[in-house]
Scaffold this motif. Structure first.
Motif, short mmCIF file in Angstrom:
data_model
loop_
_atom_site.label_atom_id
_atom_site.label_comp_id
_atom_site.label_asym_id
_atom_site.label_seq_id
_atom_site.Cartn_x
_atom_site.Cartn_y
_atom_site.Cartn_z
N GLU A 130 -5.77 0.63 9.50
CA GLU A 130 -5.49 0.87 8.09
C GLU A 130 -5.77 -0.40 7.26
O GLU A 130 -6.41 -0.35 6.20
CB GLU A 130 -4.03 1.30 7.95
N MET B 17 0.82 -1.20 0.00
CA MET B 17 0.00 0.00 0.00
C MET B 17 0.85 1.25 0.00
O MET B 17 1.94 1.22 0.56
CB MET B 17 -0.88 0.01 1.24
N ASP C 244 -6.95 5.68 9.20
CA ASP C 244 -5.71 4.93 9.29
C ASP C 244 -5.15 4.83 10.71
O ASP C 244 -4.07 4.31 10.91
CB ASP C 244 -4.65 5.45 8.30
N TYR D 12 -8.41 -1.57 4.24
CA TYR D 12 -7.96 -2.20 3.00
C TYR D 12 -8.78 -3.47 2.70
O TYR D 12 -9.20 -3.70 1.57
CB TYR D 12 -6.46 -2.52 3.07
N PRO E 206 -7.96 3.43 1.50
CA PRO E 206 -6.77 3.10 0.71
C PRO E 206 -6.88 3.65 -0.71
O PRO E 206 -7.94 3.56 -1.33
CB PRO E 206 -6.78 1.57 0.68
#
Ligand SMILES: NC(=O)c1ccc[n+]([C@@H]2O[C@H](COP(=O)([O-])OP(=O)(O)OC[C@H]3O[C@@H](n4cnc5c(N)ncnc54)[C@H](OP(=O)(O)O)[C@@H]3O)[C@@H](O)[C@H]2O)c1
Length: 334
Positions: A206, A1, A10, A210, A185
């Motif tokens: 985070e 990422m 995040d 995703y 993301p």
């Protein structure tokens, strides 16, 4: 990422503050539920219904006449008995599944097949926010497995076994609980798809976003594949908004009293958060729609990346390849 692009989901603190600020934003209300919206004789399986949103959802579905199957890893039989008592319905079954374990998902599908159960709807609700990375029995990363791959696998096996049925003019519905954090993301990390990686608490939120991105991409691809020649199975998704549930159970014990207060004051009660889930299951307005997405009570577009057929195709192939490496293939290609 891409490490440089950071967003509102995040870190645990930013995600909590974003959740609170979302609750104070003015929302359009596209969800309309009335007491006459019923689900009599409709069979619905709900994963992760031992707690939080899933538990509140099965209670409301049972009150509206649905036959519910609580697919859970804990709470058997107590949680089911509570739902029976509170809903006044006897049509509440429980089946064990640990969604982090492929053998256990297979066991659930076998169990359904053995009991000749046909589903009109599936609500994929279970998810985790682990404190740190953990390996599953099959050496996959647990959050990747529970929050994304288990849903791909369960749905493919249910389709293979012909477990979804249309009931009269009602088409089956698959409802997938995602999260607005799927927008966080900016890029897909295809090269590391499914590879186990170590992470700590600072990365969990985070990665949660995703995996919700993967899940929401799957929602689009599944609907595209199932419904290319007219709607056969509706695929709906939603973010319930901030829910006062057990989702932060793995946060350090030190923060539990604070989280309890913040969640209790600011986050929605599970019964309130369940309203859009129930709407997606019951609403006549959605009959025959191939796909839809809600953020709490408002219809929204999913992040544009998730609707890109190139991303959907890639995710589908990577998921199939990963499962093939684990010795799993499917009899029906979709
Ligand atoms: N809470 C929020 O603010 C929020 C916001 C956006 C989206 N969501 C989404 O809402 C959904 C429901 O979460 P929640 O907030 O209600 O959290 P929750 O209270 O923690 O409920 C999660 C459920 O998933 C189950 N589960 C976890 N791992 C499992 C496994 N390996 N196998 C089978 N079941 C498993 C849990 O079972 P056990 O009780 O046995 O652990 C529990 O029933 C999730 O998809 C979450 O991502 C929540």
């Amino acid at each position: 990422m891409n490490e440089k692009k950071r967003g509102s989901y995040d870190s645990p603190l930013k995600a909590t503050l974003k959740g609170i600020s979302d609750l104070f934003k003015k929302q359009k209300k596209d969800v309309h539920l009335s007491d006459s919206d019923r689900l009599d004789d409709v069979t619905i399986m709900v994963t992760g219904s031992s707690s939080g949103l899933g538990y509140a959802t099965v209670l409301e579905l049972a009150k509206r006449g649905a036959r519910v199957i609580m697919a859970v890893r804990s709470g058997i039989p107590d949680k089911g008995e509570e739902i029976r008592r509170m809903s006044g319905s006897d049509e509440v079954d429980m089946m064990h599944v640990d969604l982090s374990d492929i053998d256990s998902i297979k066991g659930l599908v076998r169990n359904l097949k053995g009991k000749k159960i046909k589903l009109n709807m599936l609500i994929c609700n279970a998810a985790i926010v682990p404190r740190i990375s953990r390996k599953t029995k099959q050496d996959l990363e647990e959050m990747f497995m529970v929050n994304y791959l288990a849903k791909f696998l369960l749905i493919r096996w249910l389709l293979d076994e012909g477990i979804f049925v249309a009931d009269g003019e009602n088409l089956p519905r698959i409802i997938i609980v995602s999260s607005e954090s799927h927008r966080n993301p900016k890029v897909y990390d295809w090269d590391n798809f499914g590879k186990y990686k170590e992470y700590g608490m600072n990365k969990t939120v985070e990665l949660y976003g995703y995996y919700k991105l993967l899940l929401t991409t799957f929602v689009n691809e599944l609907s595209r594949r199932l419904n290319k020649n007219g709607t056969k199975i509706s695929v709906f998704s939603l973010c319930p908004g901030p829910v006062n549930s057990n989702i932060a159970r793995e946060a350090p014990k030190l923060f539990h009293p604070l989280l309890k207060v913040v969640f209790g004051i600011f986050f929605n009660a599970p019964e309130k958060a369940a309203i859009p889930v129930v709407y997606l299951a019951v609403s006549d307005d959605l009959k025959g729609k191939p796909i839809d997405y809600f953020f709490m009570l408002e219809r929204k577009k999913m992040d544009v990346k998730t609707g890109d057929p190139g991303n959907g195709q890639r995710l589908w192939e990577l998921s199939e390849n990963l499962l093939e490496d684990l010795g799993i293939s499917f009899s029906k290609s979709i």
